[in-house]
Design an enzyme around this catalytic site. Structure first.
Site, PDB file in Angstrom:
ATOM      1  CD  GLU A 109      37.799 -80.435 -20.082  1.00  0.00           C
ATOM      2  OE1 GLU A 109      38.383 -79.630 -20.838  1.00  0.00           O
ATOM      3  OE2 GLU A 109      37.403 -81.547 -20.473  1.00  0.00           O
ATOM      4  CB  CYS A 150      40.705 -72.487 -21.046  1.00  0.00           C
ATOM      5  SG  CYS A 150      39.282 -73.114 -21.931  1.00  0.00           S
TER       6      CYS A 150
HETATM    7  P1  NAD Z   1      39.218 -70.477 -10.135  1.00  0.00           P
HETATM    8  O1  NAD Z   1      40.166 -69.676  -9.309  1.00  0.00           O
HETATM    9  O2  NAD Z   1      37.805 -70.051 -10.232  1.00  0.00           O
HETATM   10  O3  NAD Z   1      39.326 -71.988  -9.611  1.00  0.00           O
HETATM   11  C1  NAD Z   1      38.574 -73.023 -10.174  1.00  0.00           C
HETATM   12  C2  NAD Z   1      37.804 -73.710  -9.079  1.00  0.00           C
HETATM   13  O4  NAD Z   1      38.704 -74.321  -8.158  1.00  0.00           O
HETATM   14  C3  NAD Z   1      36.924 -72.769  -8.266  1.00  0.00           C
HETATM   15  O5  NAD Z   1      35.638 -73.324  -8.142  1.00  0.00           O
HETATM   16  C4  NAD Z   1      37.658 -72.655  -6.957  1.00  0.00           C
HETATM   17  O6  NAD Z   1      36.784 -72.454  -5.859  1.00  0.00           O
HETATM   18  C5  NAD Z   1      38.347 -73.989  -6.834  1.00  0.00           C
HETATM   19  N1  NAD Z   1      39.559 -73.907  -6.016  1.00  0.00           N
HETATM   20  C6  NAD Z   1      40.461 -72.901  -6.009  1.00  0.00           C
HETATM   21  N2  NAD Z   1      41.466 -73.176  -5.135  1.00  0.00           N
HETATM   22  C7  NAD Z   1      41.171 -74.386  -4.606  1.00  0.00           C
HETATM   23  C8  NAD Z   1      41.828 -75.229  -3.629  1.00  0.00           C
HETATM   24  N3  NAD Z   1      42.977 -74.868  -3.061  1.00  0.00           N
HETATM   25  N4  NAD Z   1      41.243 -76.407  -3.327  1.00  0.00           N
HETATM   26  C9  NAD Z   1      40.084 -76.775  -3.912  1.00  0.00           C
HETATM   27  N5  NAD Z   1      39.433 -76.023  -4.823  1.00  0.00           N
HETATM   28  C10 NAD Z   1      39.963 -74.849  -5.159  1.00  0.00           C
HETATM   29  O7  NAD Z   1      39.710 -70.559 -11.638  1.00  0.00           O
HETATM   30  P2  NAD Z   1      41.191 -70.568 -12.203  1.00  0.00           P
HETATM   31  O8  NAD Z   1      41.894 -71.796 -11.798  1.00  0.00           O
HETATM   32  O9  NAD Z   1      41.845 -69.249 -12.008  1.00  0.00           O
HETATM   33  O10 NAD Z   1      40.806 -70.681 -13.752  1.00  0.00           O
HETATM   34  C11 NAD Z   1      41.692 -70.313 -14.735  1.00  0.00           C
HETATM   35  C12 NAD Z   1      42.452 -71.531 -15.232  1.00  0.00           C
HETATM   36  O11 NAD Z   1      41.526 -72.497 -15.701  1.00  0.00           O
HETATM   37  C13 NAD Z   1      43.333 -71.225 -16.412  1.00  0.00           C
HETATM   38  O12 NAD Z   1      44.498 -71.997 -16.322  1.00  0.00           O
HETATM   39  C14 NAD Z   1      42.500 -71.688 -17.595  1.00  0.00           C
HETATM   40  O13 NAD Z   1      43.233 -71.996 -18.745  1.00  0.00           O
HETATM   41  C15 NAD Z   1      41.817 -72.877 -17.022  1.00  0.00           C
HETATM   42  N6  NAD Z   1      40.583 -73.129 -17.720  1.00  0.00           N
HETATM   43  C16 NAD Z   1      40.459 -74.270 -18.405  1.00  0.00           C
HETATM   44  C17 NAD Z   1      39.294 -74.519 -19.125  1.00  0.00           C
HETATM   45  C18 NAD Z   1      39.112 -75.765 -19.907  1.00  0.00           C
HETATM   46  O14 NAD Z   1      37.984 -75.998 -20.334  1.00  0.00           O
HETATM   47  N7  NAD Z   1      40.118 -76.579 -20.108  1.00  0.00           N
HETATM   48  C19 NAD Z   1      38.277 -73.579 -19.108  1.00  0.00           C
HETATM   49  C20 NAD Z   1      38.439 -72.415 -18.381  1.00  0.00           C
HETATM   50  C21 NAD Z   1      39.585 -72.204 -17.669  1.00  0.00           C
END
Ligand code: NAD
Length: 443
Positions: free
Chosen positions: A219, A253
């Protein structure tokens, strides 16, 4: 009895996975009664401890109590209720017609639990995006490990404390932490990995999953465009755009990322958007209890760097100490300006001018497939053309964000915005294997 949090404190990821797998192999999680029991427990957690969760959300993201309940707690409760109402029916075997050559045989499908699933959540809706997938995973009869986001630390700690109080800790584990902890988890063998977050980490997750041929749901995000047609009621458009865009300070998102419109409509929209911001958040949104804050300094600095990408119509004010950025609308934004090069994920709304629908469709199709495409138009032809000539996770006509509140609609992206989907019965399908059964009598 020790809680899962305590257990995982001393347990390695491999031990946690082995313990939950052992539970799954007893098939204790398969009977519908276990599944509905766990869903009721999760519901009880949200209703009995909602205020603790809301406080954590306020600490992490400045979410008001009202917003915390509306977009996170009550949202998840509704997802649970919808699932509890329909699960029995969804789980019925589905008959399949059998070719005449197999005379006397019958065929059907059943939905098997996958086994042990991992849910990795982001920080922006740290409750909903962790627990809505869990609803589906439990409804499908799986054991589950969840990994909340370290960037919403109060919410992560609160959920890690509360979940083991309510759920079956032999079947459910919480692992808190950041990259090292998630990396260690990804080294384990899961039967499905459900990841919500950015596409760069999505690639890491998918690469790790490939080692075990583990299916993934990704997602992801991206830039969700809005097309505003010249025939639309601009005051209505502005009100709905502002409500959708600036919810959670734009950190959604499926938030409208940018607006495509012709120059004349853009001029009218600019005035209307400024008015709508004031109507929703008052003359000084910094004082509004309904307006959130940016999650951390890194994102704050990134967003402030985007504010010069156009002429400021409204907003622009910011304060690093409180991580406040005013709801901001930018006009005269060039398609190659910084704000148009990445997903904004914050309270900045650029208006980009196009000649009309043809150019808007070309603009959208020149870029990654979005998680959502929104359009405001009275024209059936325009609606049909947008639907037929573009590809996006969802198409929202007349109202941003709302599609994700409809439990009977699949929620997910396509291409760069993700793969797979969930919510309602789509969650059950995501976390199940549809097994084909053929039965030919021996006589
Ligand atoms: P985040 O930084 O919290 O990361 C998401 C998860 O990935 C966390 O649990 C984090 O610990 C893990 N993570 C981070 N780096 C990692 C790595 N190198 N290896 C393994 N795991 C790792 O969140 P984010 O990515 O900043 O979230 C924002 C993004 O998510 C935006 O692009 C947003 O559009 C997208 N998003 C999508 C949805 C959806 O439902 N499609 C919902 C919310 C957010």
């Amino acid at each position: 009895m020790p809680t899962t949090a305590e257990k995982t404190g001393t347990e390695t990821p491999a031990q946690l996975v082995a313990r939950l797998r052992a539970t799954f192999r007893t098939r204790r999680t398969t009977p519908p009664a276990w599944r509905t029991g766990q869903l009721r427990q999760l519901r009880a957690l949200l209703t009995e401890r909602g205020d603790e969760i809301a406080e954590a959300l306020n600490a992490d993201l400045g979410k008001s109590r009202k917003e915390a309940y509306r977009t996170e707690i009550d949202f998840t409760v509704r997802e649970i209720d919808h699932t509890l109402d329909h699960l029995e029916k969804w789980l019925l075997p589905e008959p399949a017609p059998v070719p005449a050559a197999l005379g006397g045989a019958t065929a059907w499908t059943v939905q098997d639990p996958l086994g042990l699933v991992l849910v990795i959540a982001p920080w922006n809706y740290p409750v909903q995006l962790l627990l809505a997938p869990v609803v589906g995973a439990l409804a499908a009869g799986n054991c589950v490990v969840v990994k909340p986001s370290e960037l919403a630390p109060a919410t992560s700690a609160t959920l890690a404390r509360l979940l083991p109080e309510y759920l079956d800790t032999d079947a459910f584990g919480v692992v808190e932490g950041a990259v090292p902890e998630t990396t260690a988890l990804l080294e384990q063998h899961f039967d499905h990995i459900f990841y919500t977050g950015n596409g760069a980490v999505g690639r890491i997750v998918m690469t790790a999953a490939a080692r075990n041929l583990t299916p993934v749901t990704l997602e992801l995000g991206g830039k969700s465009p809005v097309f505003v047609d010249r025939d639309a009621d601009i005051a209505v458009v502005a009100g709905r755009l502002v409500a959708g865009k600036f919810l959670n300070a734009g950190q959604t998102c499926v938030a409208p990322d940018y607006v495509l419109t012709d120059p004349e409509t853009s001029a009218a929209l600019q005035t209307a958007l400024a008015k709508a911001v004031e109507a929703l958040f008052g003359a000084d949104p910094a004082q509004s209890p309904e307006y959130g804050r940016i999650v951390n300094e890194r994102h704050f600095d990134r967003l402030v760097g985007l504010l010069d990408s156009g002429r400021t119509v409204t907003g622009g004010a910011h304060d690093r100490t409180t991580k406040y950025i005013a709801p901001t609308v930018l006009a005269d934004v060039a398609p190659d300006s910084p704000v148009m090069r990445e997903e904004i994920f914050g309270p900045v709304l650029p208006l980009v001018e196009v000649a009309g629908l043809d150019e808007a469709i070309a603009f959208i199709n020149d870029r990654d497939k979005p998680l959502a495409l929104y359009a405001f138009t009275e024209s059936a032809v325009t609606r049909d053309r947008l639907s037929a000539e573009t590809s996006s996770g969802a198409l929202g006509l007349g109202l941003p964000l709302a599609h994700l509140t409809v439990s009977d609609l699949p929620f997910g992206g396509v291409g760069e915005s993700g793969m797979g989907n969930y919510h309602g019965r789509y969650s059950l399908e995501t976390f199940s294997h549809r097994k084909a059964v053929l039965d030919k009598p021996l006589g």
